[in-house]
Write an enzyme that holds these catalytic residues in place. Structure first.
Site, PDB file in Angstrom:
ATOM      1  N   GLY A  10       2.150   2.117  10.754  1.00 31.28           N
ATOM      2  CA  GLY A  10       3.137   3.187  10.632  1.00 31.28           C
ATOM      3  C   GLY A  10       3.793   3.564  11.955  1.00 31.28           C
ATOM      4  O   GLY A  10       4.481   4.580  12.045  1.00 31.28           O
ATOM      5  N   SER A  38       3.026  -2.281  10.260  1.00 27.93           N
ATOM      6  CA  SER A  38       4.471  -2.373  10.499  1.00 27.93           C
ATOM      7  C   SER A  38       5.071  -3.730  10.130  1.00 27.93           C
ATOM      8  O   SER A  38       5.976  -4.228  10.806  1.00 27.93           O
ATOM      9  CB  SER A  38       4.809  -2.005  11.953  1.00 27.93           C
ATOM     10  OG  SER A  38       4.420  -0.663  12.214  1.00 27.93           O
ATOM     11  N   GLU A  91      -5.857  -4.994  10.220  1.00 28.01           N
ATOM     12  CA  GLU A  91      -4.838  -3.986  10.512  1.00 28.01           C
ATOM     13  C   GLU A  91      -5.176  -3.256  11.806  1.00 28.01           C
ATOM     14  O   GLU A  91      -5.966  -2.306  11.787  1.00 28.01           O
ATOM     15  CB  GLU A  91      -4.760  -2.962   9.372  1.00 28.01           C
ATOM     16  CG  GLU A  91      -4.342  -3.548   8.051  1.00 28.01           C
ATOM     17  CD  GLU A  91      -3.669  -2.506   7.153  1.00 28.01           C
ATOM     18  OE1 GLU A  91      -2.582  -2.812   6.650  1.00 28.01           O
ATOM     19  OE2 GLU A  91      -4.210  -1.409   6.981  1.00 28.01           O
ATOM     20  N   GLU A 101      -6.973   4.805   7.552  1.00 33.78           N
ATOM     21  CA  GLU A 101      -6.688   6.226   7.301  1.00 33.78           C
ATOM     22  C   GLU A 101      -7.862   6.882   6.594  1.00 33.78           C
ATOM     23  O   GLU A 101      -8.189   8.044   6.844  1.00 33.78           O
ATOM     24  CB  GLU A 101      -5.382   6.370   6.492  1.00 33.78           C
ATOM     25  CG  GLU A 101      -4.167   6.105   7.370  1.00 33.78           C
ATOM     26  CD  GLU A 101      -2.917   5.647   6.634  1.00 33.78           C
ATOM     27  OE1 GLU A 101      -2.847   5.764   5.392  1.00 33.78           O
ATOM     28  OE2 GLU A 101      -2.000   5.153   7.318  1.00 33.78           O
ATOM     29  N   HIS A 152      -9.614   1.423   4.316  1.00 38.37           N
ATOM     30  CA  HIS A 152      -8.375   1.562   5.093  1.00 38.37           C
ATOM     31  C   HIS A 152      -8.631   2.494   6.274  1.00 38.37           C
ATOM     32  O   HIS A 152      -9.388   3.464   6.157  1.00 38.37           O
ATOM     33  CB  HIS A 152      -7.253   2.116   4.211  1.00 38.37           C
ATOM     34  CG  HIS A 152      -5.926   2.065   4.886  1.00 38.37           C
ATOM     35  ND1 HIS A 152      -5.525   2.999   5.816  1.00 38.37           N
ATOM     36  CD2 HIS A 152      -4.918   1.152   4.807  1.00 38.37           C
ATOM     37  CE1 HIS A 152      -4.326   2.673   6.265  1.00 38.37           C
ATOM     38  NE2 HIS A 152      -3.929   1.558   5.671  1.00 38.37           N
ATOM     39  N   ASN A 210       0.881  -1.170   0.000  1.00 42.56           N
ATOM     40  CA  ASN A 210       0.000   0.000   0.000  1.00 42.56           C
ATOM     41  C   ASN A 210       0.914   1.214   0.000  1.00 42.56           C
ATOM     42  O   ASN A 210       1.487   1.567   1.021  1.00 42.56           O
ATOM     43  CB  ASN A 210      -0.889  -0.037   1.260  1.00 42.56           C
ATOM     44  CG  ASN A 210      -1.685   1.254   1.431  1.00 42.56           C
ATOM     45  OD1 ASN A 210      -1.780   2.062   0.509  1.00 42.56           O
ATOM     46  ND2 ASN A 210      -2.258   1.431   2.615  1.00 42.56           N
ATOM     47  N   TRP A 211       1.045   1.834  -1.175  1.00 41.76           N
ATOM     48  CA  TRP A 211       2.000   2.941  -1.309  1.00 41.76           C
ATOM     49  C   TRP A 211       1.481   4.249  -0.700  1.00 41.76           C
ATOM     50  O   TRP A 211       2.221   5.220  -0.633  1.00 41.76           O
ATOM     51  CB  TRP A 211       2.321   3.166  -2.777  1.00 41.76           C
ATOM     52  CG  TRP A 211       3.375   2.251  -3.327  1.00 41.76           C
ATOM     53  CD1 TRP A 211       4.058   1.273  -2.643  1.00 41.76           C
ATOM     54  CD2 TRP A 211       3.878   2.235  -4.669  1.00 41.76           C
ATOM     55  NE1 TRP A 211       4.952   0.660  -3.481  1.00 41.76           N
ATOM     56  CE2 TRP A 211       4.865   1.222  -4.729  1.00 41.76           C
ATOM     57  CE3 TRP A 211       3.602   2.947  -5.831  1.00 41.76           C
ATOM     58  CZ2 TRP A 211       5.564   0.934  -5.900  1.00 41.76           C
ATOM     59  CZ3 TRP A 211       4.295   2.670  -6.999  1.00 41.76           C
ATOM     60  CH2 TRP A 211       5.265   1.669  -7.029  1.00 41.76           C
ATOM     61  N   LYS A 212       0.210   4.271  -0.324  1.00 42.80           N
ATOM     62  CA  LYS A 212      -0.377   5.502   0.237  1.00 42.80           C
ATOM     63  C   LYS A 212      -0.081   6.685  -0.702  1.00 42.80           C
ATOM     64  O   LYS A 212      -0.020   6.491  -1.909  1.00 42.80           O
ATOM     65  CB  LYS A 212       0.143   5.725   1.662  1.00 42.80           C
ATOM     66  CG  LYS A 212      -0.042   4.465   2.511  1.00 42.80           C
ATOM     67  CD  LYS A 212       0.127   4.674   3.973  1.00 42.80           C
ATOM     68  CE  LYS A 212      -0.102   3.340   4.683  1.00 42.80           C
ATOM     69  NZ  LYS A 212      -0.117   3.431   6.115  1.00 42.80           N
ATOM     70  N   GLY A 238       2.642  -1.133   4.188  1.00 41.24           N
ATOM     71  CA  GLY A 238       2.790   0.272   3.820  1.00 41.24           C
ATOM     72  C   GLY A 238       4.256   0.603   3.605  1.00 41.24           C
ATOM     73  O   GLY A 238       4.843   0.291   2.560  1.00 41.24           O
ATOM     74  N   GLY A 239       4.871   1.225   4.602  1.00 42.80           N
ATOM     75  CA  GLY A 239       6.251   1.727   4.525  1.00 42.80           C
ATOM     76  C   GLY A 239       7.248   0.798   3.839  1.00 42.80           C
ATOM     77  O   GLY A 239       7.965   1.228   2.922  1.00 42.80           O
TER      78      GLY A 239
HETATM   79  P1  PGA Z   1       2.617   0.176   7.561  1.00 40.92           P
HETATM   80  O1  PGA Z   1       1.168   0.446   6.908  1.00 40.92           O
HETATM   81  O2  PGA Z   1       3.110  -1.117   6.995  1.00 40.92           O
HETATM   82  O3  PGA Z   1       3.453   1.359   7.127  1.00 40.92           O
HETATM   83  O4  PGA Z   1       2.412   0.101   9.033  1.00 40.92           O
HETATM   84  C1  PGA Z   1       0.257  -0.588   6.701  1.00 40.92           C
HETATM   85  C2  PGA Z   1      -1.015  -0.049   6.092  1.00 40.92           C
HETATM   86  O5  PGA Z   1      -1.427   1.057   6.436  1.00 40.92           O
HETATM   87  O6  PGA Z   1      -1.640  -0.722   5.246  1.00 40.92           O
END
Ligand code: PGA
Length: 251
Positions: free
Chosen positions: A172, A212, A166, A96, A94, A9-11, A233-234
């Site tokens: 994050g 994470s 999640e 966010e 998601h 997930n590149w956000k 994500g990251g």
């Molecule tokens: P993260 O994000 O791996 O940076 O914690 C995961 C996500 O939001 O899907």
């Protein structure tokens, strides 16, 4: 046996040039889709350029969609539009988006119905906040979220759905749920699916863990019976790490 699925997930990261560099760097390094589904979910502007260069072993997804096909919804993109440029997956709900863009279980449910209608595979995100876990109310929370989000979906659709568990407190933050907690909670979601549908559906649905996930913890997470992959994500932003993460799923 469920095929593992690793999704990045590149956000809101990566310009066109950065996205192209990534895709060239991972080309030919990802295992065959016979063993694992690898997916990159990018922001809208680079979707088409990724689709054109993806290769057999990498699928492309979006991070959101609207539940109508078209209309006066300034700034929105529909599932039908994503399908028309050969995107295959879409992240829905998601945390966010739930927290910052007013997504509700009701709109998420509409989006899931629409995604299936137009032929996209949704990755539905669910998960609790830290207060909920500390108050020992995770099961209650997930029961409510999963029931509302899946409302009205058929058994055949749910078998194709991917759920990403999640926990919000792990996204994050560098705090990963322990592999045991992640496995136990993914197992609880699977039991919920069995309760709402049946055993066959619960055994077919793929449930990822997200929050994470990185190259140092993926092996332990993937060794757990209820974890069928990860939403990352990251760590998915770095080509080498992404290749390592996908390879960990086929060990
Ligand atoms: P993260 O994000 O791996 O940076 O914690 C995961 C996500 O939001 O899907």
């Amino acid at each position: 046996m469920r095929k593992p699925i690793i999704a990045g997930n590149w956000k809101m990261f990566k310009t066109r040039d950065e996205a192209l560099q990534f895709i060239l760097a991972v080309a030919n390094k990802l295992p065959s889709k016979a063993y694992v589904d690898s997916v990159i979910c990018s922001q809208f502007t680079v979707l088409r350029c990724l689709v054109q260069r993806q290769g057999e072993n990498l699928r492309i997804g979006a991070q959101n969609m609207h539940f109508e096909d078209s209309g006066a919804f300034t700034g929105e993109v529909s599932g039908l539009m994503l399908k028309s440029i050969e995107v295959e997956y879409v992240i829905i709900g998601h945390s966010e988006r739930r927290a910052m863009f007013n997504e509700t279980d009701e709109t998420i449910n509409k989006k899931l119905h629409k995604a299936f209608e137009v032929g996209l595979t949704p990755i539905l995100c669910v998960g609790e906040a830290l207060e909920t876990r500390e108050a020992n109310k995770v099961e209650e929370w997930l029961e409510n979220q999963v029931t509302l989000d899946l409302a009205g979906l058929t058994k055949e659709q749910v078998k194709e759905l991917v759920i990403a568990y999640e926990p919000i407190w792990a996204i994050g933050t560098g705090k990963t749920a322990t592999a045991d907690v992640a496995d136990e909670t993914c197992g609880f979601i699977r039991k919920m699916v069995e309760k709402l549908y049946d055993k066959e559906t619960a055994e077919a649905i793929r449930i990822q863990y997200g929050g994470s996930v990185k190259t140092s913890n993926i092996d332990e997470l993937m060794s757990k019976p209820n974890i069928d992959g990860a939403l990352i994500g990251g760590a998915s932003l770095k080509a080498d790490d992404f290749v390592t993460l996908v390879n960990a799923a086929v060990k």
